[in-house]
Design a protein around this motif. Structure first.
Motif, PDB file in Angstrom:
ATOM      1  N   PHE A   1     -26.664  62.476 -41.027  1.00  0.00           N
ATOM      2  CA  PHE A   1     -26.960  61.104 -41.451  1.00  0.00           C
ATOM      3  C   PHE A   1     -26.433  60.855 -42.859  1.00  0.00           C
ATOM      4  N   ARG A   2     -26.068  59.621 -43.093  1.00  0.00           N
ATOM      5  CA  ARG A   2     -25.684  59.190 -44.433  1.00  0.00           C
ATOM      6  C   ARG A   2     -26.938  58.813 -45.242  1.00  0.00           C
ATOM      7  N   ALA A   3     -28.015  58.484 -44.535  1.00  0.00           N
ATOM      8  CA  ALA A   3     -29.240  57.991 -45.181  1.00  0.00           C
ATOM      9  C   ALA A   3     -29.826  59.026 -46.133  1.00  0.00           C
ATOM     10  N   GLU A   4     -30.668  58.550 -47.057  1.00  0.00           N
ATOM     11  CA  GLU A   4     -31.264  59.462 -48.029  1.00  0.00           C
ATOM     12  C   GLU A   4     -32.258  60.397 -47.337  1.00  0.00           C
ATOM     13  N   LYS A   5     -32.486  61.557 -47.998  1.00  0.00           N
ATOM     14  CA  LYS A   5     -33.243  62.666 -47.394  1.00  0.00           C
ATOM     15  C   LYS A   5     -34.653  62.235 -46.969  1.00  0.00           C
TER      16      LYS A   5
ATOM     17  N   PRO B   1     -23.578  41.692 -41.809  1.00  0.00           N
ATOM     18  CA  PRO B   1     -23.544  42.898 -40.974  1.00  0.00           C
ATOM     19  C   PRO B   1     -22.169  43.176 -40.365  1.00  0.00           C
ATOM     20  N   ARG B   2     -21.764  44.439 -40.400  1.00  0.00           N
ATOM     21  CA  ARG B   2     -20.518  44.844 -39.751  1.00  0.00           C
ATOM     22  C   ARG B   2     -20.744  44.903 -38.238  1.00  0.00           C
ATOM     23  N   ARG B   3     -19.700  44.584 -37.481  1.00  0.00           N
ATOM     24  CA  ARG B   3     -19.771  44.625 -36.014  1.00  0.00           C
ATOM     25  C   ARG B   3     -19.190  45.930 -35.493  1.00  0.00           C
ATOM     26  N   LEU B   4     -19.592  46.295 -34.278  1.00  0.00           N
ATOM     27  CA  LEU B   4     -19.030  47.487 -33.623  1.00  0.00           C
ATOM     28  C   LEU B   4     -17.672  47.204 -32.996  1.00  0.00           C
ATOM     29  N   HIS B   5     -17.466  45.949 -32.582  1.00  0.00           N
ATOM     30  CA  HIS B   5     -16.246  45.532 -31.881  1.00  0.00           C
ATOM     31  C   HIS B   5     -16.049  46.313 -30.578  1.00  0.00           C
TER      32      HIS B   5
ATOM     33  N   GLU C   1     -39.446  50.885 -51.394  1.00  0.00           N
ATOM     34  CA  GLU C   1     -40.234  51.915 -52.088  1.00  0.00           C
ATOM     35  C   GLU C   1     -39.501  52.480 -53.292  1.00  0.00           C
ATOM     36  N   ASN C   2     -38.316  51.898 -53.610  1.00  0.00           N
ATOM     37  CA  ASN C   2     -37.535  52.518 -54.680  1.00  0.00           C
ATOM     38  C   ASN C   2     -37.171  51.534 -55.782  1.00  0.00           C
ATOM     39  N   TYR C   3     -37.966  50.479 -55.939  1.00  0.00           N
ATOM     40  CA  TYR C   3     -37.715  49.556 -57.058  1.00  0.00           C
ATOM     41  C   TYR C   3     -38.699  49.926 -58.173  1.00  0.00           C
TER      42      TYR C   3
ATOM     43  N   ILE D   1     -28.488  56.325 -32.496  1.00  0.00           N
ATOM     44  CA  ILE D   1     -27.131  56.750 -32.109  1.00  0.00           C
ATOM     45  C   ILE D   1     -26.232  56.725 -33.339  1.00  0.00           C
ATOM     46  N   HIS D   2     -25.684  57.882 -33.668  1.00  0.00           N
ATOM     47  CA  HIS D   2     -24.847  57.978 -34.869  1.00  0.00           C
ATOM     48  C   HIS D   2     -23.560  58.722 -34.543  1.00  0.00           C
ATOM     49  N   ARG D   3     -22.468  58.257 -35.129  1.00  0.00           N
ATOM     50  CA  ARG D   3     -21.159  58.802 -34.748  1.00  0.00           C
ATOM     51  C   ARG D   3     -20.872  60.184 -35.319  1.00  0.00           C
ATOM     52  N   ARG D   4     -21.639  60.599 -36.338  1.00  0.00           N
ATOM     53  CA  ARG D   4     -21.417  61.934 -36.919  1.00  0.00           C
ATOM     54  C   ARG D   4     -22.649  62.815 -36.693  1.00  0.00           C
ATOM     55  N   SER D   5     -22.543  64.084 -37.085  1.00  0.00           N
ATOM     56  CA  SER D   5     -23.668  65.015 -36.873  1.00  0.00           C
ATOM     57  C   SER D   5     -24.624  65.032 -38.056  1.00  0.00           C
TER      58      SER D   5
ATOM     59  N   LEU E   1     -27.966  46.912 -34.267  1.00  0.00           N
ATOM     60  CA  LEU E   1     -26.756  47.417 -34.927  1.00  0.00           C
ATOM     61  C   LEU E   1     -26.987  47.496 -36.432  1.00  0.00           C
ATOM     62  N   ALA E   2     -26.785  48.701 -36.971  1.00  0.00           N
ATOM     63  CA  ALA E   2     -26.969  48.908 -38.416  1.00  0.00           C
ATOM     64  C   ALA E   2     -25.819  49.783 -38.900  1.00  0.00           C
ATOM     65  N   VAL E   3     -24.608  49.281 -38.705  1.00  0.00           N
ATOM     66  CA  VAL E   3     -23.417  50.086 -39.012  1.00  0.00           C
ATOM     67  C   VAL E   3     -22.744  49.627 -40.313  1.00  0.00           C
ATOM     68  N   GLY E   4     -23.556  49.147 -41.224  1.00  0.00           N
ATOM     69  CA  GLY E   4     -23.027  48.793 -42.531  1.00  0.00           C
ATOM     70  C   GLY E   4     -22.797  47.297 -42.683  1.00  0.00           C
TER      71      GLY E   4
ATOM     72  N   ILE F   1     -28.140  51.730 -33.783  1.00  0.00           N
ATOM     73  CA  ILE F   1     -26.830  52.353 -33.978  1.00  0.00           C
ATOM     74  C   ILE F   1     -26.515  52.388 -35.471  1.00  0.00           C
ATOM     75  N   GLY F   2     -26.170  53.597 -35.966  1.00  0.00           N
ATOM     76  CA  GLY F   2     -25.848  53.762 -37.378  1.00  0.00           C
ATOM     77  C   GLY F   2     -26.561  54.973 -37.939  1.00  0.00           C
ATOM     78  N   GLY F   3     -26.112  55.423 -39.111  1.00  0.00           N
ATOM     79  CA  GLY F   3     -26.715  56.611 -39.699  1.00  0.00           C
ATOM     80  C   GLY F   3     -27.031  56.445 -41.176  1.00  0.00           C
ATOM     81  N   GLY F   4     -27.039  55.203 -41.653  1.00  0.00           N
ATOM     82  CA  GLY F   4     -27.333  54.936 -43.067  1.00  0.00           C
ATOM     83  C   GLY F   4     -28.804  54.588 -43.270  1.00  0.00           C
TER      84      GLY F   4
HETATM   85  P1  NAP Z   1     -24.116  52.276 -44.815  1.00  0.00           P
HETATM   86  O1  NAP Z   1     -24.874  53.105 -45.791  1.00  0.00           O
HETATM   87  O2  NAP Z   1     -22.708  51.915 -45.097  1.00  0.00           O
HETATM   88  O3  NAP Z   1     -24.192  53.025 -43.416  1.00  0.00           O
HETATM   89  C1  NAP Z   1     -23.530  52.514 -42.300  1.00  0.00           C
HETATM   90  C2  NAP Z   1     -23.660  53.518 -41.169  1.00  0.00           C
HETATM   91  O4  NAP Z   1     -23.008  52.985 -40.022  1.00  0.00           O
HETATM   92  C3  NAP Z   1     -23.012  54.860 -41.502  1.00  0.00           C
HETATM   93  O5  NAP Z   1     -23.821  55.914 -41.026  1.00  0.00           O
HETATM   94  C4  NAP Z   1     -21.673  54.778 -40.751  1.00  0.00           C
HETATM   95  O6  NAP Z   1     -21.251  56.009 -40.254  1.00  0.00           O
HETATM   96  C5  NAP Z   1     -22.023  53.914 -39.570  1.00  0.00           C
HETATM   97  N1  NAP Z   1     -20.875  53.152 -39.096  1.00  0.00           N
HETATM   98  C6  NAP Z   1     -20.003  52.386 -39.805  1.00  0.00           C
HETATM   99  N2  NAP Z   1     -19.084  51.820 -38.999  1.00  0.00           N
HETATM  100  C7  NAP Z   1     -19.364  52.250 -37.751  1.00  0.00           C
HETATM  101  C8  NAP Z   1     -18.774  52.027 -36.492  1.00  0.00           C
HETATM  102  N3  NAP Z   1     -17.710  51.212 -36.340  1.00  0.00           N
HETATM  103  N4  NAP Z   1     -19.323  52.630 -35.425  1.00  0.00           N
HETATM  104  C9  NAP Z   1     -20.409  53.439 -35.558  1.00  0.00           C
HETATM  105  N5  NAP Z   1     -21.011  53.686 -36.726  1.00  0.00           N
HETATM  106  C10 NAP Z   1     -20.501  53.101 -37.815  1.00  0.00           C
HETATM  107  O7  NAP Z   1     -24.844  50.858 -44.523  1.00  0.00           O
HETATM  108  P2  NAP Z   1     -26.385  50.449 -44.615  1.00  0.00           P
HETATM  109  O8  NAP Z   1     -27.253  51.471 -44.019  1.00  0.00           O
HETATM  110  O9  NAP Z   1     -26.459  49.053 -44.112  1.00  0.00           O
HETATM  111  O10 NAP Z   1     -26.650  50.413 -46.184  1.00  0.00           O
HETATM  112  C11 NAP Z   1     -25.840  49.585 -47.021  1.00  0.00           C
HETATM  113  C12 NAP Z   1     -26.234  49.834 -48.471  1.00  0.00           C
HETATM  114  O11 NAP Z   1     -27.573  49.373 -48.682  1.00  0.00           O
HETATM  115  C13 NAP Z   1     -26.238  51.328 -48.813  1.00  0.00           C
HETATM  116  O12 NAP Z   1     -25.794  51.478 -50.125  1.00  0.00           O
HETATM  117  C14 NAP Z   1     -27.678  51.719 -48.692  1.00  0.00           C
HETATM  118  O13 NAP Z   1     -28.040  52.820 -49.497  1.00  0.00           O
HETATM  119  C15 NAP Z   1     -28.373  50.441 -49.142  1.00  0.00           C
HETATM  120  N6  NAP Z   1     -29.717  50.365 -48.534  1.00  0.00           N
HETATM  121  C16 NAP Z   1     -30.731  50.918 -49.242  1.00  0.00           C
HETATM  122  C17 NAP Z   1     -32.005  50.896 -48.713  1.00  0.00           C
HETATM  123  C18 NAP Z   1     -33.117  51.516 -49.491  1.00  0.00           C
HETATM  124  O14 NAP Z   1     -32.844  52.096 -50.528  1.00  0.00           O
HETATM  125  N7  NAP Z   1     -34.351  51.435 -49.049  1.00  0.00           N
HETATM  126  C19 NAP Z   1     -32.258  50.322 -47.460  1.00  0.00           C
HETATM  127  C20 NAP Z   1     -31.178  49.789 -46.742  1.00  0.00           C
HETATM  128  C21 NAP Z   1     -29.895  49.827 -47.303  1.00  0.00           C
HETATM  129  P3  NAP Z   1     -20.717  57.176 -41.246  1.00  0.00           P
HETATM  130  O15 NAP Z   1     -21.946  57.744 -41.890  1.00  0.00           O
HETATM  131  O16 NAP Z   1     -20.026  58.111 -40.317  1.00  0.00           O
HETATM  132  O17 NAP Z   1     -19.793  56.495 -42.201  1.00  0.00           O
END
Ligand code: NAP
Length: 301
Positions: free
Chosen positions: A176-180, A112-116, A47-49, A170-174, A230-233, A147-150
């Motif tokens: 979210f990193r995600a947009e509002k 995708p990053r793993r939780l390990h 929705e943001n292109y 489930i998110h490790r902090r209180s 898993l959506a932890v980056g 799992i994740g807060g992005g």
């Molecule tokens: P991200 O923004 O890096 O978020 C990863 C999330 O996983 C964070 O909340 C992080 O916690 C958490 N995390 C990382 N390692 C962890 C661990 N070992 N255990 C538990 N939690 C962990 O990754 P993403 O959501 O995949 O997004 C990647 C990029 O793509 C970003 O720049 C994002 O804006 C972009 N994206 C944009 C859109 C869109 O605009 N529609 C959609 C998808 C992705 P912390 O917050 O505590 O660090």
């Protein structure tokens, strides 16, 4: 044949680069290890292109591919195994052969990053997934976890809320990193239950995933679910370039806005390079910049 340019990676950055190199008259080969489109293919909605108010990631990727095919794209679905980027002619060895070009554009994106945590590997494909759009329908009417807060985690949770009876986020902090906008939509969705701060300590089950063991400030908590998304980056797939180009601590290529590496004729574009914002629009921009830099390099400019 020696191509003018080989582009490694067929996501938004790589395909955008091909659009520019082909329109610029360069003989171009694009190598893609899996499917064209990259990460965005699994996004239910973009929705943001600019000028595309709402489109699915899959439809966006298909439109982009067709746009580049219309200007003569040659694409091979082969994974790069070895890169020799130095010298006037560069060599890429893939799962299918060996190719040469005068310039390379590295646009491999991230994975995708793993939780390990214990159980993650064991239940991969048996409850542990990295893609709600791909696997969500398998858990229709069931309770699942994200799992994740992005942005990815929130998008996945919202998508699953339309299919599953309950989605535990489930998110490790209180916070979210995600947009509002996404955070607000998730807060309004009654099927999404947030657990934060909470971390997954273990994934358990018999043949399939049955339960998550969470660590929270109040102690350990058992959460029965059928699946964990898993959506932890993401982590960059830059290992092949490690001997040649400096990487950041997190593994991203330390390449600036001009997309030029320290090696003449080698350019890097998209999410695999260090940058302040990883979005479709910045990946597309990188593709254009890297392609223009390759054209200038070949002209000796
Ligand atoms: P991200 O923004 O890096 O978020 C990863 C999330 O996983 C964070 O909340 C992080 O916690 C958490 N995390 C990382 N390692 C962890 C661990 N070992 N255990 C538990 N939690 C962990 O990754 P993403 O959501 O995949 O997004 C990647 C990029 O793509 C970003 O720049 C994002 O804006 C972009 N994206 C944009 C859109 C869109 O605009 N529609 C959609 C998808 C992705 P912390 O917050 O505590 O660090």
């Amino acid at each position: 044949m020696i191509y003018d340019v080989i582009i490694i990676g067929g996501g938004t950055a790589g395909l955008s680069a091909a659009l520019y190199t082909l329109r610029g008259g360069l003989s171009t080969l694009l190598l893609e290890a899996e499917v064209h489109g990259g990460q965005i293919v699994v996004s239910p909605e973009v929705e943001n292109y600019p000028a595309l108010p709402k489109i699915s990631g899959a439809a966006y990727a298909q439109q982009l591919l067709e746009q580049v095919e219309a200007v003569g794209l040659q694409i091979k679905y082969e994974a790069a195994k070895q890169i020799e980027p130095e010298g006037a002619v560069k060599t890429v060895t893939t799962t299918g052969g060996q190719y040469q070009a005068r310039t390379l554009i590295w646009a491999v994106g991230v994975s995708p990053r793993r939780l390990h945590c214990p159980g993650e590997e064991k239940f991969l494909g048996r409850g542990v997934s990295f893609c709600a759009t791909c696997d969500g329908a398998l858990y229709r009417g069931q309770e699942v976890a994200v799992i994740g807060g992005g942005n990815t985690a929130l998008e996945e949770a919202l998508f699953l809320a339309g299919i599953c009876s309950r989605v535990h986020l489930i998110h490790r902090r209180s916070e979210f990193r995600a947009e509002k906008a996404l955070t607000e939509r998730a807060a309004q969705e009654s099927r999404i239950v947030a657990h934060m701060p909470a971390e997954v300590a273990e994934i358990t089950g018999e043949k399939r995933l049955e339960e998550l063991l969470l660590t929270t400030p109040a102690g350990e908590e058992e959460l029965p679910v059928s699946a964990a998304f898993l959506a932890v980056g993401k982590i960059p797939a830059n290992e092949l370039l490690q001997p040649y180009v400096t990487l950041s601590e997190a593994g991203y290529l330390l390449v600036g806005e001009d997309c030029k590496t320290n090696i003449p004729g080698l350019f890097a574009a998209g999410d695999c390079r260090e940058k302040p914002l990883r979005q479709l629009v910045t990946a597309a921009a990188d593709g254009a910049v890297a392609a223009s830099a390759a054209i200038s390099y070949l002209r000796g400019a």
